[in-house]
Write a protein that holds these residues in place. Structure first.
Motif, short mmCIF file in Angstrom:
data_model
loop_
_atom_site.label_atom_id
_atom_site.label_comp_id
_atom_site.label_asym_id
_atom_site.label_seq_id
_atom_site.Cartn_x
_atom_site.Cartn_y
_atom_site.Cartn_z
N ARG A 9 44.08 49.76 44.71
CA ARG A 9 44.73 51.06 44.40
C ARG A 9 43.77 52.05 44.57
O ARG A 9 42.45 51.93 43.86
N GLU A 11 42.53 55.64 43.37
CA GLU A 11 43.02 56.72 42.42
C GLU A 11 42.11 57.94 42.50
O GLU A 11 40.96 58.15 42.16
N SER A 29 48.83 52.98 46.21
CA SER A 29 48.65 51.49 46.08
C SER A 29 49.06 50.76 47.18
O SER A 29 49.89 51.14 47.91
N ARG A 63 38.33 56.81 42.07
CA ARG A 63 37.76 55.21 42.08
C ARG A 63 38.70 54.35 42.66
O ARG A 63 39.80 54.92 43.38
N LEU A 65 40.47 50.63 42.81
CA LEU A 65 40.80 49.38 42.29
C LEU A 65 40.86 48.20 42.92
O LEU A 65 41.84 48.33 43.73
N GLY A 68 42.88 45.00 39.79
CA GLY A 68 42.84 45.91 38.63
C GLY A 68 41.29 46.22 38.19
O GLY A 68 41.22 46.72 37.10
N GLU A 69 40.40 45.78 38.86
CA GLU A 69 39.16 46.14 38.42
C GLU A 69 38.40 47.39 39.24
O GLU A 69 38.71 47.06 40.51
N ASP A 70 37.72 47.93 38.96
CA ASP A 70 36.96 49.05 39.59
C ASP A 70 36.04 48.29 40.63
O ASP A 70 35.06 47.63 39.82
#
Length: 260
Positions: A9, A11, A29, A63, A65, A68-70
């Motif tokens: 993703r 953002e 996404s 950012r 992802l 789910g983690e940066d």
């Protein structure tokens, strides 16, 4: 991360070089298992956006992802083990054998890739296992790019990034390797994001096409929708190129029939 969450993703991802905004706040996404093509004119920001995923380029705003983690919070070596990367320049180390080149990613995280696994990877990209002992300068351009794909797959990545991977290849090799990559994507259950300037390639290989212009995401459509006229003026301008080429070929075939 649940099964409904996207694997990747963006953002508000942006990247500025001084006063020049190369990527202008992209948000989108990408679901696990999809094959996405990033297209646009030269300088549209597509390669810069791709390089944000494996932290070769850091966003100046927003950012990215992954799972789910940066990505900025992940250790680069471990991130790049989970994310395979293939690019136009191939980038094989000239002083290393084919086998050593393939094994370099796992080696950076302290793992020795068994010879059997290297042979399997070579077979996967339709090269003879015996080629593992060769040096890069003994291979053709198409063979080197196949080694590049094998190297990207060595760590069994969740995500495969491809930045103009076939641009330097002749049309026949390019078509064969593109077909092989799509086959590997399907067989291995990969998620693939490919940057290309070739709209025909994007329409043939991808499930979804993201169109960039001046750093912004201006269209997000399926190949079928784009061919039906969706996506707006910029997207349709790109689609018109392979369409015009097909029309010219059809016209040439007609001339050939007349001459017979």
């Amino acid at each position: 991360m649940t099964s409904r969450d996207p694997l990747l993703r963006f953002e508000g991802a942006a990247r500025a070089y001084g006063d020049v905004l190369a990527v202008a706040g992209v948000t989108c996404s990408i679901a696990a298992g999809s094959f996405v093509a990033l297209v646009g004119a030269s300088g549209s920001g597509k390669s810069t956006l791709l390089k944000m995923v494996n932290t070769l380029v850091e966003p100046t705003a927003g950012r990215v992802l992954f799972g789910g983690e940066d990505v900025a919070s992940l250790h680069p070596a471990h991130l790049r083990r989970r994310v395979g990367y293939v690019f136009q320049g191939i980038g094989l180390f000239p002083h290393m054998s084919v086998a050593e080149n393939i094994a370099i990613g796992p080696r950076l995280t302290g793992e020795k890739l068994p010879d059997k696994r290297i042979a399997e990877l070579l077979e996967l990209v339709e090269l003879e296992p015996a080629m593992g002992s060769r040096m890069p300068d003994e291979l053709s351009g198409g063979q080197r790019q196949r080694v590049g794909v094998a190297r990207a797959l060595a760590g069994e990545p969740e995500l495969l990034l491809m930045d103009e991977p076939f641009g330097a290849l002749d049309p026949l090799t390019r078509d064969a390797l593109g077909t092989k990559v799509r086959e590997l994507h399907d067989t291995l259950g990969l998620t693939t994001v490919m940057v290309t300037h070739d709209m025909a390639e994007a329409l043939l290989l991808a499930d979804r096409v993201l169109v960039m212009d001046a750093g912004a995401l201006v269209a997000d459509e399926s190949p079928r929708a784009l061919l039906a006229g969706a996506g707006g003026e910029i997207a349709q301008g790109l689609v018109s190129v392979p369409r015009q080429q097909a029309e010219r070929l059809a016209a040439l075939e007609g001339v050939g029939e007349t001459r017979r």
